[in-house]
Design an enzyme around this catalytic site. Structure first.
Site, PDB file in Angstrom:
ATOM      1  N   ILE A 124      34.833  42.636  40.730  1.00 20.93           N
ATOM      2  CA  ILE A 124      34.907  42.082  42.030  1.00 20.93           C
ATOM      3  C   ILE A 124      34.965  43.535  42.871  1.00 20.93           C
ATOM      4  O   ILE A 124      35.607  44.547  42.915  1.00 20.93           O
ATOM      5  CB  ILE A 124      36.131  41.171  42.379  1.00 20.93           C
ATOM      6  CG1 ILE A 124      36.176  40.202  41.711  1.00 20.93           C
ATOM      7  CG2 ILE A 124      36.206  40.940  44.087  1.00 20.93           C
ATOM      8  CD1 ILE A 124      35.096  39.146  41.931  1.00 20.93           C
ATOM      9  N   LYS A 125      33.732  43.497  43.814  1.00 19.72           N
ATOM     10  CA  LYS A 125      33.524  44.770  44.611  1.00 19.72           C
ATOM     11  C   LYS A 125      34.366  44.608  45.892  1.00 19.72           C
ATOM     12  O   LYS A 125      33.908  43.594  46.632  1.00 19.72           O
ATOM     13  CB  LYS A 125      32.011  45.128  44.827  1.00 19.72           C
ATOM     14  CG  LYS A 125      31.374  45.664  43.812  1.00 19.72           C
ATOM     15  CD  LYS A 125      29.918  45.778  43.961  1.00 19.72           C
ATOM     16  CE  LYS A 125      29.589  46.965  45.040  1.00 19.72           C
ATOM     17  NZ  LYS A 125      28.191  47.551  45.323  1.00 19.72           N
TER      18      LYS A 125
END
Length: 316
Positions: A124-125
């Site tokens: 997850i950025k």
């Protein structure tokens, strides 16, 4: 041996694109996406059906859910091609909201799991603001791995290491852009290339700090303007590279030597550094380049997320 294959001896090569039809030719291990890359992709005729299908299939759902479903659809397509992980970004408009970032990240992961994909194949950025880093800390504790992006400063990297995030994406090209613009006519491209490139120097300092102190967070150099910057970071844990530069590396047989090395980093004389919230904010504020580029990056990703929403609403 071409430069791309030579680089793969020392570094995990990651493709930085939403254009998944380009992936197979370069055989990257992982891939990264962001709102700007997804926006660029869905405006191409070959990807427009993905957007239309998402809007039609989930008609009536909230626009933020539709957005997440679209980016997960791209992620699933990418994961059908690559053997490793895909990075999928949380809406940049949540960059200063820890709780909302955590909630959005959990939904993205649930959408991937609903497609039968294992949580370990998704990163997850999240923008490396203080709030984003604290969200990542919580997510990592829950078994959701994160990629902290828009990282321009040593302070951001230190805080990410303290939070035990899975991976960081220190930007090279945007740091280079800032210093080049500041220098104006006085910029000497040849003198500032390779090891003297300020973006390259930033990543090297972060890499050495992590390896010297045994910090497990992976370092993935990002945002490149030329292949010289990439070759100057050979040996970095990972490098995420746009298809255009991957093609240039594949077309060149110039030598690639390992530059970054964990054993060498352990021999460098370094002092331990830690930041609490006040110290982090002060250090970031003291770094004009990082402050400006972080703000600019969040604005740009937020604007492209809004444009993507408009395209989805128009397709409804």
């Amino acid at each position: 041996m071409n430069q791309l294959d030579a680089l793969k001896q020392y570094t995990t090569v990651v493709a930085d694109t939403g254009d998944f039809k380009q992936l197979a030719q370069f055989q990257p291990q992982d891939a990264t996406t962001n709102p700007s890359l997804i926006l660029k992709a869905v405006q191409k005729p070959e990807y427009a059906p993905l957007l239309k299908d998402c809007v039609t299939r989930w008609h009536g759902r909230a626009i933020d859910e539709l957005m997440d479903r679209l980016i997960v659809r791209f992620g699933c397509e990418i994961l059908s091609i690559i053997p490793g992980r895909v990075s999928t970004e949380v809406d940049a408009r949540l960059s200063f909201d820890t709780a909302a970032t955590v909630a959005r990240a959990e939904r993205i992961v649930e959408l991937y799991q609903a497609e039968g994909l294992h949580i370990d194949r998704v990163l997850i950025k999240i923008a490396a603001t203080w709030e984003g880093i604290q969200a990542a800390r919580q997510l990592e504790q829950r078994g959701i791995h994160t990629n902290l992006t828009l990282l321009f400063s040593f302070a951001q990297a230190v805080a990410c290491g303290q939070a035990k995030v899975q991976l960081i994406s220190p930007f090279v090209g945007r740091i280079y852009d800032w210093y080049k613009k500041q220098a104006g006519a006085n910029w000497d491209e040849a003198a500032m290339a390779g090891a003297n490139d300020p973006g390259v120097q930033s990543v090297r300092a972060i890499y050495n700090h992590y390896k010297h102190f045994g910090i497990g967070t992976e370092v993935m150099g990002a945002s490149f303007r030329n292949t010289g910057q990439i070759v100057a970071l050979a040996g970095c844990d990972l490098l995420t590279i746009a298809p255009e530069l991957l093609a240039q590396l594949a077309a060149s047989n110039a030598p690639v030597a390992r530059v970054l090395d964990p054993e060498a980093a352990r021999r460098v004389a370094l002092q331990p550094v830690q930041y609490d919230e006040a110290g982090f904010r002060y250090a970031l504020n003291a770094d004009a380049m990082a402050t400006e580029k972080l703000a600019e990056g969040i604005r740009a990703f937020a604007a492209d997320a809004a444009k993507l929403e408009q395209l989805m609403q128009a397709a409804a």
